[in-house]
Design an enzyme around this catalytic site. Structure first.
Site, short mmCIF file in Angstrom:
data_model
loop_
_atom_site.label_atom_id
_atom_site.label_comp_id
_atom_site.label_asym_id
_atom_site.label_seq_id
_atom_site.Cartn_x
_atom_site.Cartn_y
_atom_site.Cartn_z
N ASP A 55 22.72 46.67 94.72
CA ASP A 55 21.33 46.55 95.17
C ASP A 55 20.44 46.80 93.96
OD1 ASP A 55 18.83 46.63 96.35
OD2 ASP A 55 19.18 48.48 97.44
N GLY A 152 12.16 40.26 101.00
CA GLY A 152 13.09 40.73 99.97
C GLY A 152 14.52 40.80 100.48
N ASP A 154 16.81 42.82 99.76
CA ASP A 154 17.22 44.18 100.10
C ASP A 154 16.84 44.51 101.54
OD1 ASP A 154 14.49 44.06 99.41
OD2 ASP A 154 14.50 46.02 98.42
#
Length: 170
Positions: A55, A152, A154
């Site tokens: 990540d 995003g 993530d």
């Protein structure tokens, strides 16, 4: 939405590396923490294939290793500052991850240069990197953004994980 890793840290002077021994991951939605996962480490490369998860965020890169996708325990974890991404290979080696993983899955919101640095750091392995992309829908979840790729990666991955963990709206 935020992920918080907790546990002790140790400075490894020979490698000039801050090593983390994470013991728990928490998923926060605003001020609410609906999910806590314990993390257990050690014996990363013993007895099987690995999946390396990365990540790359705006301030730091976090990584973790599991033996397989269904494994509920992290075998090793680490983190590097955004300006230390080039040390990813050394960080993995310090955690005794010396065999190539079967799969590498990465989320990158840190930009193109960070993605290239990650690719260079892992180029000694023949394992291709699967770069996560936000999509209109995946794994039972719908992305309602008008332009889905603006969400995003993530957050997209965290939403998919939370959805599968609780099987309902959060």
């Amino acid at each position: 939405l935020a992920l918080r890793f907790s546990g002790p840290a140790k400075f490894l002077a020979k490698q000039n590396l801050l090593a983390f021994d994470f013991t728990q991951v928490q998923l926060f939605l605003g001020g609410w923490c609906p999910v806590k996962w314990p993390i257990k480490g050690r014996g990363v490369t013993e007895g099987g294939l690995m999946i390396l998860v990365i990540d790359a965020g705006n301030t730091r890169l976090k990584w973790g290793v599991r033996r397989r996708a269904a494994d509920t325990e992290w075998r090793a974890c680490g983190a590097l500052g955004r300006d230390e991404i080039g040390q990813l290979r050394a960080s993995l080696a310090a955690a005794h991850i010396d065999q190539p993983p079967e799969r590498i899955v990465a989320s990158n919101v840190a930009g193109e240069a960070a993605g290239e640095a990650i690719s260079r750091a892992l180029s000694h392995w023949a394992t291709p990197i699967h770069w996560v992309r936000s999509a209109p829908a995946a794994h039972g979840l719908r992305n309602a953004y008008e332009t889905p790729e603006r969400l995003g990666t993530d957050r997209w991955v965290a939403l998919i994980g939370a959805w599968h963990r609780v099987r309902g709206a959060c």
